[in-house]
Scaffold this active site. Structure first.
Site, PDB file in Angstrom:
ATOM      1  N   ASP A  36      21.388  -4.891  39.548  1.00  0.00           N
ATOM      2  CA  ASP A  36      21.738  -6.244  39.136  1.00  0.00           C
ATOM      3  C   ASP A  36      22.969  -6.303  38.243  1.00  0.00           C
ATOM      4  OD1 ASP A  36      20.419  -4.960  37.056  1.00  0.00           O
ATOM      5  OD2 ASP A  36      18.619  -6.175  37.235  1.00  0.00           O
TER       6      ASP A  36
ATOM      7  N   HIS B 226       9.161  -8.362  35.372  1.00  0.00           N
ATOM      8  CA  HIS B 226      10.247  -8.378  36.356  1.00  0.00           C
ATOM      9  C   HIS B 226      10.716  -6.961  36.692  1.00  0.00           C
ATOM     10  CE1 HIS B 226      13.487  -8.913  32.988  1.00  0.00           C
ATOM     11  NE2 HIS B 226      13.475  -7.665  33.351  1.00  0.00           N
TER      12      HIS B 226
ATOM     13  N   ASN C 256       7.895  -9.397  31.105  1.00  0.00           N
ATOM     14  CA  ASN C 256       7.172 -10.336  31.969  1.00  0.00           C
ATOM     15  C   ASN C 256       6.892  -9.752  33.358  1.00  0.00           C
ATOM     16  OD1 ASN C 256       9.651 -10.362  33.189  1.00  0.00           O
ATOM     17  ND2 ASN C 256      10.141 -12.492  32.740  1.00  0.00           N
TER      18      ASN C 256
ATOM     19  N   GLU D 279      12.327 -12.314  38.790  1.00  0.00           N
ATOM     20  CA  GLU D 279      11.515 -12.905  37.731  1.00  0.00           C
ATOM     21  C   GLU D 279      10.201 -13.460  38.297  1.00  0.00           C
ATOM     22  OE1 GLU D 279      12.333 -12.321  34.776  1.00  0.00           O
ATOM     23  OE2 GLU D 279      14.170 -13.287  34.083  1.00  0.00           O
TER      24      GLU D 279
HETATM   25  C1  F6R Z   1      18.095  -3.663  34.548  1.00  0.00           C
HETATM   26  C2  F6R Z   1      16.933  -4.286  35.174  1.00  0.00           C
HETATM   27  C3  F6R Z   1      15.804  -4.815  34.377  1.00  0.00           C
HETATM   28  C4  F6R Z   1      15.347  -3.890  33.251  1.00  0.00           C
HETATM   29  C5  F6R Z   1      14.237  -4.541  32.435  1.00  0.00           C
HETATM   30  C6  F6R Z   1      13.816  -3.678  31.273  1.00  0.00           C
HETATM   31  O1  F6R Z   1      19.029  -3.260  35.513  1.00  0.00           O
HETATM   32  O2  F6R Z   1      16.928  -4.385  36.364  1.00  0.00           O
HETATM   33  O3  F6R Z   1      14.718  -5.068  35.227  1.00  0.00           O
HETATM   34  O4  F6R Z   1      14.908  -2.682  33.800  1.00  0.00           O
HETATM   35  O5  F6R Z   1      14.673  -5.767  31.961  1.00  0.00           O
HETATM   36  O6  F6R Z   1      14.869  -3.590  30.375  1.00  0.00           O
HETATM   37  P1  F6R Z   1      14.828  -2.575  29.139  1.00  0.00           P
HETATM   38  O7  F6R Z   1      14.839  -1.216  29.720  1.00  0.00           O
HETATM   39  O8  F6R Z   1      16.086  -2.867  28.373  1.00  0.00           O
HETATM   40  O9  F6R Z   1      13.579  -2.865  28.384  1.00  0.00           O
END
Ligand code: F6R
Length: 240
Positions: free
Chosen positions: A67, A138, A136, A143
């Site tokens: 992403d 994701h 959450n 989401e």
């Molecule tokens: C990032 C991504 C997100 C993160 C998630 C956890 O490329 O795709 O799904 O893996 O938001 O983020 P952290 O590791 O910062 O807690």
């Protein structure tokens, strides 16, 4: 689904790095699906050290990131492009032409989405998809909601994600409200998916995933249907 319970972040990062290194050793031309965020930083550090020590050769891999924020230039310090350069691509000497990241600044975002899915397919699909998990549930920026998208798409980030990601910005108002993300199809079609979870804040989302039940209100639960899913978590994430 194979679940590995590690003592802490360091142990989780060791195991995740070893899993990626074995993949690349067995298939030097592997297609890696990559994630950003705090969770994989330790894993990238270990992969970079292995490359610098001559213990790993990433010269033939291809990468696809999950992403990118929308409306952000690759040169922006907060972009996922910058994150990847700093944490992995430069030190591991990944060739520029092997790197794929959705563009957050493309004039035609919809065409960008289609082109991204086509590029993944043309590369033969993803061999191992590295994933973190949002508080959450994701994965990528898929989401929670009534529906999940299958292809690469533009997404409105939820309040919870914006709040969680504010730590990387000067203030919450500066966090982009939209992103471009791989959809569930590319993730589910990866030959192996490896999700890492660390810290108490991930407990609720991880418990949902480990419950074995599937719901769009916790997108990570879809991994229960994946034939080769590896979950690597630490005690805080597992026990809460
Ligand atoms: C990032 C991504 C997100 C993160 C998630 C956890 O490329 O795709 O799904 O893996 O938001 O983020 P952290 O590791 O910062 O807690």
């Amino acid at each position: 689904m194979r679940v590995y319970l590690c003592k802490n972040y360091e142990e989780m990062s060791d195991l995740a790095a070893k899993t990626v290194l074995s993949q690349v050793l067995l298939k030097p031309e592997s297609v890696l699906g990559l994630a950003t965020g705090s969770t994989p930083v330790g894993m990238y550090e270990r992969l970079c050290r292995a490359a610098e020590a001559g213990e790993a050769d990433f010269s033939r891999i291809t990468t696809f990131n999950l992403d990118e924020y929308l409306g952000i230039e690759p040169e922006n310090e907060q972009s996922y492009h910058s994150f990847m350069k700093k944490n992995f691509f430069t030190r591991a000497k990944i060739k520029a032409e092997s790197i794929h990241m959705p563009s957050g600044s493309s004039e035609d975002a919809l065409a960008e989405c289609t082109a991204y899915d086509e590029a993944i397919a043309a590369a033969g699909g993803i061999d191992i998809q590295v994933l973190g998990i949002g508080q959450n549930g994701h994965i990528g920026f898929n989401e929670p909601g009534a529906e999940l998208s299958s292809g690469t798409h533009i997404v409105e980030l939820t309040e919870s994600t914006i709040r969680a990601n504010a730590r990387f910005f000067e203030n919450e108002a500066l966090v982009p409200k939209k992103a471009i993300t791989m959809g569930m199809r590319s993730i589910m079609l990866a030959k192996t998916v490896m999700l890492m979870a660390s810290g108490k804040e991930k407990h609720e989302a991880l418990s949902g995933l480990l419950s074995g039940k599937i719901t769009t209100s916790n997108p990570s639960t879809m991994l229960n249907m994946h034939p080769n899913a590896i979950i690597i978590c630490d005690e805080e994430a597992y026990n809460g």
